[in-house]
Write a protein that holds these residues in place. Structure first.
Motif, PDB file in Angstrom:
ATOM      1  N   ASP A 285      -7.053  -4.528   5.802  1.00  0.00           N
ATOM      2  CA  ASP A 285      -8.292  -4.883   5.096  1.00  0.00           C
ATOM      3  C   ASP A 285      -8.996  -3.613   4.633  1.00  0.00           C
ATOM      4  O   ASP A 285     -10.064  -3.247   5.130  1.00  0.00           O
ATOM      5  N   LYS A 286      -8.374  -2.969   3.669  1.00  0.00           N
ATOM      6  CA  LYS A 286      -8.884  -1.695   3.150  1.00  0.00           C
ATOM      7  C   LYS A 286     -10.339  -1.783   2.711  1.00  0.00           C
ATOM      8  O   LYS A 286     -11.137  -0.872   2.960  1.00  0.00           O
ATOM      9  N   ASN A 287     -10.714  -2.878   2.058  1.00  0.00           N
ATOM     10  CA  ASN A 287     -12.047  -2.986   1.468  1.00  0.00           C
ATOM     11  C   ASN A 287     -13.165  -3.091   2.504  1.00  0.00           C
ATOM     12  O   ASN A 287     -14.329  -2.870   2.175  1.00  0.00           O
TER      13      ASN A 287
ATOM     14  N   ASP B 108      -2.649   5.575  -1.723  1.00  0.00           N
ATOM     15  CA  ASP B 108      -3.916   4.995  -1.264  1.00  0.00           C
ATOM     16  C   ASP B 108      -4.490   5.737  -0.058  1.00  0.00           C
ATOM     17  O   ASP B 108      -5.699   5.670   0.197  1.00  0.00           O
ATOM     18  N   LEU B 109      -3.605   6.401   0.679  1.00  0.00           N
ATOM     19  CA  LEU B 109      -4.013   7.018   1.939  1.00  0.00           C
ATOM     20  C   LEU B 109      -3.032   8.144   2.266  1.00  0.00           C
ATOM     21  O   LEU B 109      -1.836   8.028   2.006  1.00  0.00           O
TER      22      LEU B 109
ATOM     23  N   PRO C  78     -11.538   7.304   6.975  1.00  0.00           N
ATOM     24  CA  PRO C  78     -11.996   6.000   7.488  1.00  0.00           C
ATOM     25  C   PRO C  78     -12.692   6.194   8.831  1.00  0.00           C
ATOM     26  O   PRO C  78     -12.088   6.699   9.772  1.00  0.00           O
TER      27      PRO C  78
ATOM     28  N   TYR D 141      -6.719  -0.247   8.106  1.00  0.00           N
ATOM     29  CA  TYR D 141      -6.835   0.121   6.698  1.00  0.00           C
ATOM     30  C   TYR D 141      -5.853  -0.676   5.836  1.00  0.00           C
ATOM     31  O   TYR D 141      -6.188  -1.128   4.736  1.00  0.00           O
ATOM     32  N   VAL D 142      -4.638  -0.840   6.335  1.00  0.00           N
ATOM     33  CA  VAL D 142      -3.627  -1.603   5.589  1.00  0.00           C
ATOM     34  C   VAL D 142      -4.009  -3.076   5.504  1.00  0.00           C
ATOM     35  O   VAL D 142      -3.854  -3.718   4.454  1.00  0.00           O
TER      36      VAL D 142
ATOM     37  N   ILE E  28     -13.218  -1.277   5.282  1.00  0.00           N
ATOM     38  CA  ILE E  28     -13.294  -0.027   6.031  1.00  0.00           C
ATOM     39  C   ILE E  28     -14.200   0.966   5.307  1.00  0.00           C
ATOM     40  O   ILE E  28     -14.002   1.272   4.132  1.00  0.00           O
TER      41      ILE E  28
ATOM     42  N   THR F 262     -15.396   4.603   4.522  1.00  0.00           N
ATOM     43  CA  THR F 262     -14.925   5.992   4.595  1.00  0.00           C
ATOM     44  C   THR F 262     -16.113   6.920   4.427  1.00  0.00           C
ATOM     45  O   THR F 262     -17.116   6.567   3.804  1.00  0.00           O
TER      46      THR F 262
ATOM     47  N   ILE G 171       1.298   4.952   1.077  1.00  0.00           N
ATOM     48  CA  ILE G 171       0.771   5.897   2.062  1.00  0.00           C
ATOM     49  C   ILE G 171       1.600   7.180   2.034  1.00  0.00           C
ATOM     50  O   ILE G 171       2.829   7.141   2.095  1.00  0.00           O
TER      51      ILE G 171
ATOM     52  N   MET H  68       0.841  -1.198   0.000  1.00  0.00           N
ATOM     53  CA  MET H  68       0.000   0.000   0.000  1.00  0.00           C
ATOM     54  C   MET H  68       0.876   1.246   0.000  1.00  0.00           C
ATOM     55  O   MET H  68       1.877   1.319   0.719  1.00  0.00           O
TER      56      MET H  68
END
Length: 371
Positions: free
Chosen positions: A162-164, A107-108, A197, A159-160, A166, A168, A3, A1
């Motif tokens: 299991d991003k999907n 991604d973040l 998030p 978030y790292v 979470i 937002t 960041i 990911m």
């Protein structure tokens, strides 16, 4: 990911010295002259320690030197530096780096600062990239920050991993006029939204204003005055910030400041808008009682607008000598129903956990959990 990390190095430097903010070069210079300390890098480090074991899953993009590089290097993360190292940084540096992060398709975005920093991030990226704020400023009204630096790290971790999973949501970026703030005029304004998030119990809500009846204020004042009259004549009273404390103390007869920390001794205000050093020097060889309130909506007792109340001051006063006052409306505006402490000292935050009696009217208290 991928960041992005941006640290505002001067965030919060004005808090402990009673400057009500850190915006502007002159304010920062004055803060240093009064003994203000740089804390945002250490708070970012506290957050990032929560994901050190995930370093192989993260590539950071960050500002040079104290804007992020130094902390990532110390903790052993993989990172790419954006921009050049500068001795003095400004809001423009924050916005420039944020725009570059947008170009890198991170991604973040993780940032450490206060409401001014959140505004800078919004100016650069708006709601195009999810963002997490590490609370490091004096003013932290925006709903884009975690409850404390450690919680920010826990949000990053989720978030790292299991991003999907979470969710937002567009969350408020609020800020106030610091010049008017220093004149005891509180004017908050909505500047926009960041995509954040929303992890339950880890991210704070926005600060909310709450009404209070004359009856409540008079009732709290009568009960508090009774408590003060029953204590030792040599007791020092440290009076915290906020509208509720101000209204109650004025009802008792003390012309306290609205947004500063004052000291009352032997029936007189002996220090007004005191710095952390002034408070500690006055109480260090005396018994003291601290009077504070709760931030509406967010629930913070310490760490939001009252950074003059440092860990050493709170420890000297002692948990048993802290009086929390609040109105019904303020308490029931707290989103998750718990009060909080973010003292910059995790051990003290742990010591302050538990159930607290909060004075809400004459002869009437309610119990809330601090967690």
């Amino acid at each position: 990911m991928k960041i992005g990390l941006i640290i505002n190095p001067v965030a919060g430097i004005g808090g402990s010295v009673g400057l009500k903010g850190s915006d502007g070069e002159e304010t920062q210079k004055l803060a240093l002259e009064r003994g203000g300390k740089f804390l945002s890098n250490s708070k970012a480090k506290t957050a990032l320690k929560e994901v050190v074991d995930l370093k192989d899953k993260i590539e950071f993009f960050t500002g040079a030197g104290k804007m992020g590089e130094d902390v990532l290097k110390e903790l052993g993360f993989n990172y790419k530096v954006i921009g050049e190292k500068k001795e003095h940084t400004t809001f423009q540096d924050t916005e420039d780096i944020a725009r570059e992060l947008k170009k890198e398709n991170v991604d973040l975005i993780l940032f450490a600062g206060g409401d001014g920093t959140a505004r800078n991030i919004f100016n650069a990226v708006e709601v195009s990239i999810p963002c997490i704020g590490i609370p490091a400023g004096v003013k932290i009204h925006s709903a884009v920050y975690a409850n404390n630096p450690k919680d920010a790290g826990l949000v990053i971790r989720e978030y790292v991993q299991d991003k999907n999973s979470i969710v937002t949501a567009h969350s408020e970026v609020m800020d106030i006029d610091e010049e008017k703030f220093r004149q005891n005029v509180l004017q908050a304004k909505l500047y926009g939204y960041l995509d954040v998030p929303r992890v339950e119990k880890l991210m704070q809500s926005s600060k909310s204003s709450s009404s209070s009846s004359v009856e409540e204020i008079e009732g709290i004042a009568e009960e508090l005055e009774k408590i003060m009259n029953n204590k030792d004549d040599d007791m020092v009273y440290v009076v915290g910030t906020g509208g509720t404390v101000n209204s109650v103390m004025r009802d008792i007869g003390y012309d306290v400041s609205l947004l500063g920390v004052d000291i009352i001794y032997k029936g007189e205000i002996v220090l007004k808008e005191a710095t952390e050093n002034q408070i500690y020097d006055f109480i260090k060889d005396k018994k003291a009682t601290l009077i504070v309130t709760v931030i509406g909506g967010q629930g913070h007792v310490f760490g939001r607008g009252n950074q003059q109340l440092s860990p050493r001051i709170i420890r000297h006063i002692g948990k048993d000598n802290i009086i929390i006052i609040a109105t019904h409306a303020k308490l029931y505006s707290i989103a998750d129903g718990v009060i909080k402490a973010d003292t910059s000292d995790p051990e003290l935050d742990e010591e302050l956990k538990g159930y607290w009696k909060i004075l809400i009217n004459y002869n009437h208290t309610i119990v809330f959990k601090l967690d």
